[in-house]
Design a protein around this motif. Structure first.
Motif: not given
Lengths: 166, 500
Positions: B430, B165-166, B172, B162-163, B169-170, B160
């Motif tokens: 994730y 990317l989340a 980062i 989107f997971k 991003a966390f 996934n």
């Protein structure tokens, strides 16, 4: 899976909102002179988290609606949950005990003239306790598996102390 | 210079480091549940007092040894040491059960070593020209390439995007904690002086990879407790023969090609390589019906690709400074600990070290063959170690690794926090790979972004003179759209299956 995605997506959204509204404004620092402000990258990351979290939640809501699932369920398997939780609690409790009894650090036997008791002393009972809880009952396995790793770490730490690395 | 670099890799210290790494990797790889990244995460603290060459060679040797060792448990236990050896178990275990465990292990070993050496040679010939081109890149290009790599990894390392990317991003977000490089002021440290240098990489790596994995393994013990290994006995007809070797050579070459291609692309990882290679081998085989029933070609296909991925994953690392997978990301951390910036600058600033590492990698492959060939009986015994014995010992070494660095209670608390995070990421799908890669490359990403903004003075039009940067920005957008569509399509298919 949809239910898990729903709740985990909500957590992602909550963290992103917390970061954008409190953590970054309070703790990222400001520098009006800087061409790239210090909060830029954390803010971009938080926005990505927010957008991704919203998509994850929306997708799982649509999925749950199609399959007739509810976000919450009464079918919580407490036995599985407790089995998953106890190793965390065990290691967490071990860290608390080590800290409260001044055992944090690496051990030695007065090599540097100090007599503080360290992880190498507390390590053996820690490993032995966990082995016992995982179902091991053979005394030679309990003893060997708890003493050998501690001896290895002890040897390594003594070597590193002698070469002046730690 | 090349001669001196090879000599450097052949010094006693380097040989002990490489040999020790391969041996340790073998032992860890044989134990089911202990993966390559877990091994590297635990071993990084051990490399602090080594010279950069010995440290990196040790870690690369460890990585190679783990890949070869995981085949032993896949073949004898039907329980692969790591996911990438799962395809090996399909034919390895039936062949072992049919009374030829040694043959299966030797086929796996030959394929592993051949795939590894060939991919290392490809790495040497590809990474250097790659790095020469990359040296011409400026901060615009590097920032665009890093953003593209992150999106690519986020989309491909999990199902996934989107997971992914989340998670990225966390990573980062956490990577920005510490002193701001431009202002020198603390950023997101919450007043803790321990966070001035950023969140300790060792605590993040050991927590997310090793400790969390032990919690996952201990949870599995609720249902899977005992394992039964196939016994290795001395039998005259149980060894690799020339006809078998002749049959598997084309498969090994094909598997190496697939593994190298997959490894060079960020985010795909060895599992994709080994399964892809297995599928292609079955398709090309004259006897595809034998696959899954103890076909040596199946073992060779999977193992050659699995081992080819390791050197190939270093192509983007040495060429561009981009880690293609977790192991490569951890190597960046190890390089940083020794004050070395990995990537094209390594070729410019420390070419001797780079060539010595390449020489060390070839030496590690030779060690792998020797240790694997003569140590089969010993490694086979390790498969009998029950998993519940391994878990407390690894947890102890995780705590010890943090204390070795002098982080104290604060480090242990951070370690537990990341162990919980890693556990939840694995549980809720994730991508922890994206998280860790993003965390590690954030300083580089931010530096290049900052330089781009300062150089351009906020003028976006400057990008029009930068075709490579524009190309990678376009690739990032295309990858985002395509991988997003794939995720959405995948979830619709799952729902359709659930409804029927």
């Amino acid at each position: 899976m949809q239910r898990q995605s729903f709740w985990s997506g909500l957590v992602v959204i909550a963290f992103a909102l917390l970061a954008l509204n409190w953590i970054i404004p309070e703790y990222a620092g400001v520098n009006p002179q800087a061409q790239m402000p210090p909060e830029l990258v954390p803010s971009i990351a938080s926005w990505i988290m927010l957008i991704s979290g919203v998509i994850i939640v929306l997708r799982s809501v649509v999925g749950m609606a199609r399959t007739g699932q509810m976000p919450v369920t009464r079918e919580i398997n407490w036995s599985a949950l407790s089995w998953a939780a106890w190793p965390f609690l065990y290691v967490g409790a071990a860290i608390v005990v080590l800290d409260n009894f001044g055992l944090i650090g690496l051990g030695h036997l007065n090599i540097l003239g100090r007599d503080d008791v360290k992880l190498t002393y507390a390590g053996a009972p820690m490993i032995m306790g966990m082995l016992y809880l995982l179902g091991e009952r053979r005394w030679h396995v309990l003893l060997g598996c708890s003493l050998v790793p501690v001896a290895l770490l002890y040897g390594l730490s003594v070597h590193l102390m002698r070469v002046g690395v730690i | 210079m090349i001669g001196a670099s090879i000599q450097e890799a052949l010094t006693l210290n380097a040989l002990i480091g490489i040999g020790g790494g391969v041996f340790m990797g073998y032992v860890i790889g044989v134990i089911p549940g202990l993966s390559r990244s877990v091994a590297i995460a635990i071993a990084i603290p051990l490399t602090f007092y080594m010279s950069p060459l010995v440290a990196i060679s040790f870690l690369i040797g460890l990585s190679k040894g783990t890949a070869a060792g995981s085949a032993v448990s896949a073949i004898l236990l039907n329980a692969p040491g790591e996911a990438s050896s799962a395809a090996t178990a399909l034919d390895g275990y039936p062949l072992a059960k049919s009374g030829k465990p040694k043959t299966a292990l030797q086929v796996g070993l030959v394929a592993s070593v051949a795939g590894d050496i060939l991919a290392t040679i490809i790495l040497i010939f590809v990474a250097i020209p790659f790095a020469r081109v990359a040296l011409m890149f400026g901060p615009y290009e590097m920032a665009a390439i890093l953003a593209f790599a992150l999106v690519f990894i986020a989309g491909l390392s999990g199902g996934n995007i989107f997971k992914g990317l989340a998670a990225g991003a966390f990573g980062i977000f956490l990577g920005t904690i510490g002193l701001d490089a431009q202002t020198g002021l603390p950023r997101l440290t919450f007043g803790y002086t321990q966070l001035m240098d950023g969140v300790p990489l060792i605590a993040v790596a050991i927590g997310t990879l090793a400790l969390s994995e032990m919690f996952v393994q201990s949870e599995k013990l609720r249902f899977q407790r005992e394992t039964m290994a196939v016994k290795l006995e001395h039998r005259a007809d149980d060894h690799i023969t020339f006809p078998i070797l002749r049959r598997i050579i084309p498969t090994i070459l094909r598997g190496t090609g697939i593994g190298t291609f997959v490894g060079a692309l960020p985010g795909l990882g060895p599992s994709v390589g080994s399964w892809m290679s297995y599928g292609v081998a079955q398709k090309w085989s004259k006897t595809p019906e034998n696959f899954g029933k103890g076909e040596p070609q199946g073992i060779a296909a999977s193992e050659s690709a699995d081992n080819a991925v390791i050197p190939a994953a270093l192509i983007p690392l040495f060429g561009l400074g981009i880690p293609g997978n977790v192991s490569a990301a951890l190597l960046i951390g190890a390089f940083a600990i020794h004050g070395i910036t990995v990537g094209p600058l390594l070729l410019r600033d420390e070419p001797e070290l780079l060539y010595s590492i390449f020489a060390g990698m070839v030496v590690a492959s030779i060690f792998m063959l020797i240790l694997g060939w003569f140590g089969l009986m010993v490694f086979a015994q390790i498969t009998r170690v029950p998993p519940h014995v391994v878990i407390p010992i690894v947890i102890f070494f995780c705590l010890g690794g943090i204390l070795l660095q002098g982080y104290g209670t604060f480090g242990l608390v951070i370690l537990m926090g990341f162990a919980l995070l890693g556990y939840l990421m694995k549980k809720y799908d994730y991508s922890f790979v994206t998280f860790l890669v993003a965390f590690i490359i954030t300083p580089m990403l931010e530096l290049n972004l900052r330089q781009s903004i300062i150089l351009s003075r906020g003028e976006w039009s400057i990008l029009l003179d930068r075709p490579i940067a524009i190309f990678f920005i376009a690739c990032t957008i295309v990858a985002l759209v395509m991988l997003g569509q794939r995720t959405l399509r995948g979830s619709r298919e799952v729902e359709a299956v659930a409804q029927t």
